[in-house]
Design a protein around this motif. Structure first.
Motif, PDB file in Angstrom:
ATOM      1  N   ASP A  31       0.832  -1.206   0.000  1.00 31.66           N
ATOM      2  CA  ASP A  31       0.000   0.000   0.000  1.00 31.66           C
ATOM      3  C   ASP A  31       0.865   1.253   0.000  1.00 31.66           C
ATOM      4  O   ASP A  31       0.565   2.228  -0.710  1.00 31.66           O
ATOM      5  CB  ASP A  31      -0.913   0.013   1.225  1.00 31.66           C
ATOM      6  CG  ASP A  31      -2.010  -1.036   1.163  1.00 31.66           C
ATOM      7  OD1 ASP A  31      -2.236  -1.604   0.074  1.00 31.66           O
ATOM      8  OD2 ASP A  31      -2.632  -1.302   2.207  1.00 31.66           O
ATOM      9  N   LEU A  32       1.932   1.240   0.793  1.00 31.59           N
ATOM     10  CA  LEU A  32       2.848   2.384   0.826  1.00 31.59           C
ATOM     11  C   LEU A  32       3.482   2.591  -0.545  1.00 31.59           C
ATOM     12  O   LEU A  32       3.551   3.725  -1.043  1.00 31.59           O
ATOM     13  CB  LEU A  32       3.932   2.150   1.873  1.00 31.59           C
ATOM     14  CG  LEU A  32       5.008   3.237   1.960  1.00 31.59           C
ATOM     15  CD1 LEU A  32       4.401   4.554   2.449  1.00 31.59           C
ATOM     16  CD2 LEU A  32       6.153   2.806   2.874  1.00 31.59           C
ATOM     17  N   SER A  40       8.287   5.375  -9.164  1.00 30.76           N
ATOM     18  CA  SER A  40       9.102   6.572  -9.409  1.00 30.76           C
ATOM     19  C   SER A  40      10.103   6.834  -8.294  1.00 30.76           C
ATOM     20  O   SER A  40      10.799   7.855  -8.310  1.00 30.76           O
ATOM     21  CB  SER A  40       8.194   7.807  -9.572  1.00 30.76           C
ATOM     22  OG  SER A  40       7.335   7.655 -10.684  1.00 30.76           O
ATOM     23  N   TRP A  41      10.165   5.954  -7.301  1.00 30.43           N
ATOM     24  CA  TRP A  41      11.136   6.135  -6.233  1.00 30.43           C
ATOM     25  C   TRP A  41      12.553   6.112  -6.782  1.00 30.43           C
ATOM     26  O   TRP A  41      12.838   5.468  -7.803  1.00 30.43           O
ATOM     27  CB  TRP A  41      11.021   5.014  -5.207  1.00 30.43           C
ATOM     28  CG  TRP A  41       9.775   5.027  -4.388  1.00 30.43           C
ATOM     29  CD1 TRP A  41       8.762   5.944  -4.408  1.00 30.43           C
ATOM     30  CD2 TRP A  41       9.399   4.032  -3.423  1.00 30.43           C
ATOM     31  NE1 TRP A  41       7.788   5.597  -3.515  1.00 30.43           N
ATOM     32  CE2 TRP A  41       8.148   4.442  -2.889  1.00 30.43           C
ATOM     33  CE3 TRP A  41       9.990   2.869  -2.948  1.00 30.43           C
ATOM     34  CZ2 TRP A  41       7.498   3.688  -1.912  1.00 30.43           C
ATOM     35  CZ3 TRP A  41       9.349   2.118  -1.981  1.00 30.43           C
ATOM     36  CH2 TRP A  41       8.105   2.544  -1.471  1.00 30.43           C
ATOM     37  N   THR A  42      13.444   6.772  -6.100  1.00 34.40           N
ATOM     38  CA  THR A  42      14.860   6.727  -6.477  1.00 34.40           C
ATOM     39  C   THR A  42      15.378   5.295  -6.391  1.00 34.40           C
ATOM     40  O   THR A  42      16.069   4.808  -7.284  1.00 34.40           O
ATOM     41  CB  THR A  42      15.688   7.637  -5.563  1.00 34.40           C
ATOM     42  OG1 THR A  42      15.155   8.972  -5.627  1.00 34.40           O
ATOM     43  CG2 THR A  42      17.146   7.662  -5.997  1.00 34.40           C
ATOM     44  N   ASN A  73      12.286  10.119  -3.005  1.00 33.71           N
ATOM     45  CA  ASN A  73      11.287  10.597  -3.971  1.00 33.71           C
ATOM     46  C   ASN A  73       9.907   9.970  -3.777  1.00 33.71           C
ATOM     47  O   ASN A  73       9.210   9.646  -4.744  1.00 33.71           O
ATOM     48  CB  ASN A  73      11.769  10.371  -5.413  1.00 33.71           C
ATOM     49  CG  ASN A  73      10.977  11.199  -6.412  1.00 33.71           C
ATOM     50  OD1 ASN A  73      10.619  12.344  -6.153  1.00 33.71           O
ATOM     51  ND2 ASN A  73      10.698  10.622  -7.575  1.00 33.71           N
ATOM     52  N   LEU A  74       9.493   9.816  -2.530  1.00 33.43           N
ATOM     53  CA  LEU A  74       8.123   9.384  -2.254  1.00 33.43           C
ATOM     54  C   LEU A  74       7.187  10.578  -2.450  1.00 33.43           C
ATOM     55  O   LEU A  74       7.447  11.668  -1.931  1.00 33.43           O
ATOM     56  CB  LEU A  74       7.972   8.864  -0.826  1.00 33.43           C
ATOM     57  CG  LEU A  74       8.338   7.392  -0.564  1.00 33.43           C
ATOM     58  CD1 LEU A  74       9.838   7.165  -0.714  1.00 33.43           C
ATOM     59  CD2 LEU A  74       7.884   6.978   0.836  1.00 33.43           C
ATOM     60  N   THR A  75       6.122  10.377  -3.200  1.00 37.76           N
ATOM     61  CA  THR A  75       5.090  11.395  -3.392  1.00 37.76           C
ATOM     62  C   THR A  75       3.740  10.775  -3.047  1.00 37.76           C
ATOM     63  O   THR A  75       3.638   9.571  -2.827  1.00 37.76           O
ATOM     64  CB  THR A  75       5.081  11.922  -4.833  1.00 37.76           C
ATOM     65  OG1 THR A  75       4.834  10.825  -5.740  1.00 37.76           O
ATOM     66  CG2 THR A  75       6.411  12.560  -5.206  1.00 37.76           C
ATOM     67  N   LYS A  95      12.783  13.756   4.132  1.00 39.15           N
ATOM     68  CA  LYS A  95      13.145  14.394   2.862  1.00 39.15           C
ATOM     69  C   LYS A  95      12.544  13.683   1.650  1.00 39.15           C
ATOM     70  O   LYS A  95      13.242  13.127   0.812  1.00 39.15           O
ATOM     71  CB  LYS A  95      14.665  14.507   2.714  1.00 39.15           C
ATOM     72  CG  LYS A  95      15.081  15.558   1.678  1.00 39.15           C
ATOM     73  CD  LYS A  95      16.586  15.702   1.608  1.00 39.15           C
ATOM     74  CE  LYS A  95      16.970  16.771   0.600  1.00 39.15           C
ATOM     75  NZ  LYS A  95      18.448  16.901   0.446  1.00 39.15           N
ATOM     76  N   ASN A  96      11.218  13.719   1.602  1.00 37.35           N
ATOM     77  CA  ASN A  96      10.489  13.264   0.429  1.00 37.35           C
ATOM     78  C   ASN A  96       9.463  14.337   0.073  1.00 37.35           C
ATOM     79  O   ASN A  96       9.644  15.503   0.444  1.00 37.35           O
ATOM     80  CB  ASN A  96       9.835  11.909   0.718  1.00 37.35           C
ATOM     81  CG  ASN A  96      10.845  10.772   0.714  1.00 37.35           C
ATOM     82  OD1 ASN A  96      11.337  10.373  -0.330  1.00 37.35           O
ATOM     83  ND2 ASN A  96      11.160  10.231   1.894  1.00 37.35           N
TER      84      ASN A  96
END
Length: 252
Positions: A31-32, A40-42, A73-75, A95-96
């Motif tokens: 789910d996360l 799209s995560w780094t 890069n979590l959005t 830091k996301n």
């Protein structure tokens, strides 16, 4: 017989190698991944593979005990099911670009020691039962858009060593129960909208090393006894304290 024994051993090794975390925990991780645009995560996950191969996931005895996805890069928003990671000790999403609110279900993770969702785009108030996290040692939520007041029973977080909430939109007075946090080393709450007088009991926090409260609306008398603490940093500028009670900043 030897062939059967060898086959049984092979099956046992295979089963042990691919032993899985609980379906509930795995679904929470999926789910996360889904709700924060995992593709799209780094450092992304291959969700077809075992969670043991997923970067940032620490599994011991088939339980997820740490989730460290800082600067990845979590959005999007955090799922409510994150509270099903009931064995977590560390949740680090620093830091996301996570939006939305902090799920109330985070307070289901009773053994959590580190909650770091700093430097994101979170809004709303703190979870209602945050002070149920009696094991919490580090609360880092700085650089977000969080609002509301600190819980009056924050003193229940008796293991807390650091509270770092600077650069948000918190308001209200600092709860007097903060004097119960005898392990507290860092109070970093600058650049918010806190007001009222500082609790005199802060001066009894003998473990305190950093008190950073600048750029708020604190008023009244500055507790002079704070100057007796062995502080490494004291920053109180841009408030409304009575000038005659201010103590010198100590640079050590």
């Amino acid at each position: 017989m030897k062939i059967i024994t060898t086959l049984a051993l092979a099956l046992f090794v295979s089963f042990s190698s691919f032993a899985q975390i609980s379906p509930l925990e795995k679904q929470a991780l999926v789910d996360l991944y889904t709700q924060t645009n995992g593709s799209s995560w780094t450092n992304s996950w291959d969700i077809e593979q075992s969670p043991k191969s997923w970067k940032g996931v620490v599994i011991i005895n088939n339980k997820v005990i740490a989730l460290t996805l800082n600067d990845n890069n979590l959005t999007g928003e955090l799922p409510e099911s994150i509270g099903n990671l009931a064995n977590l000790k560390v949740l680090n999403l620093h830091k996301n670009s996570i939006e939305g609110t902090i799920p109330q279900t985070v307070t289901n993770i009773k053994g959590l020691k580190v909650l770091n969702i700093s430097f994101n785009k979170l809004e709303g108030t703190l979870p209602t039962h945050l002070t149920d996290l009696a094991s919490l040692e580090y609360l880092d939520l700085f650089f977000n858009n969080l609002t509301g007041e600190l819980p009056q029973d924050i003193g229940n977080l008796k293991n807390l060593k650091r509270i770092s909430l600077y650069s948000n939109n918190f308001k209200g007075q600092l709860p007097t129960s903060i004097e119960k946090l005898q392990h507290l080393r860092d109070i970093q709450i600058s650049s918010n909208n806190f007001n009222g007088e500082l609790p005199v009991g802060i001066a009894s926090l003998n473990s305190l090393k950093r008190l950073s409260i600048f750029d708020n609306n604190f008023s009244g008398n500055f507790p002079e006894m704070i100057n007796t603490l062995d502080l490494q940093e004291l920053a109180y500028q841009n408030n409304k304290f009575n000038a005659t009670t201010l103590v010198a900043v100590s640079d050590k």
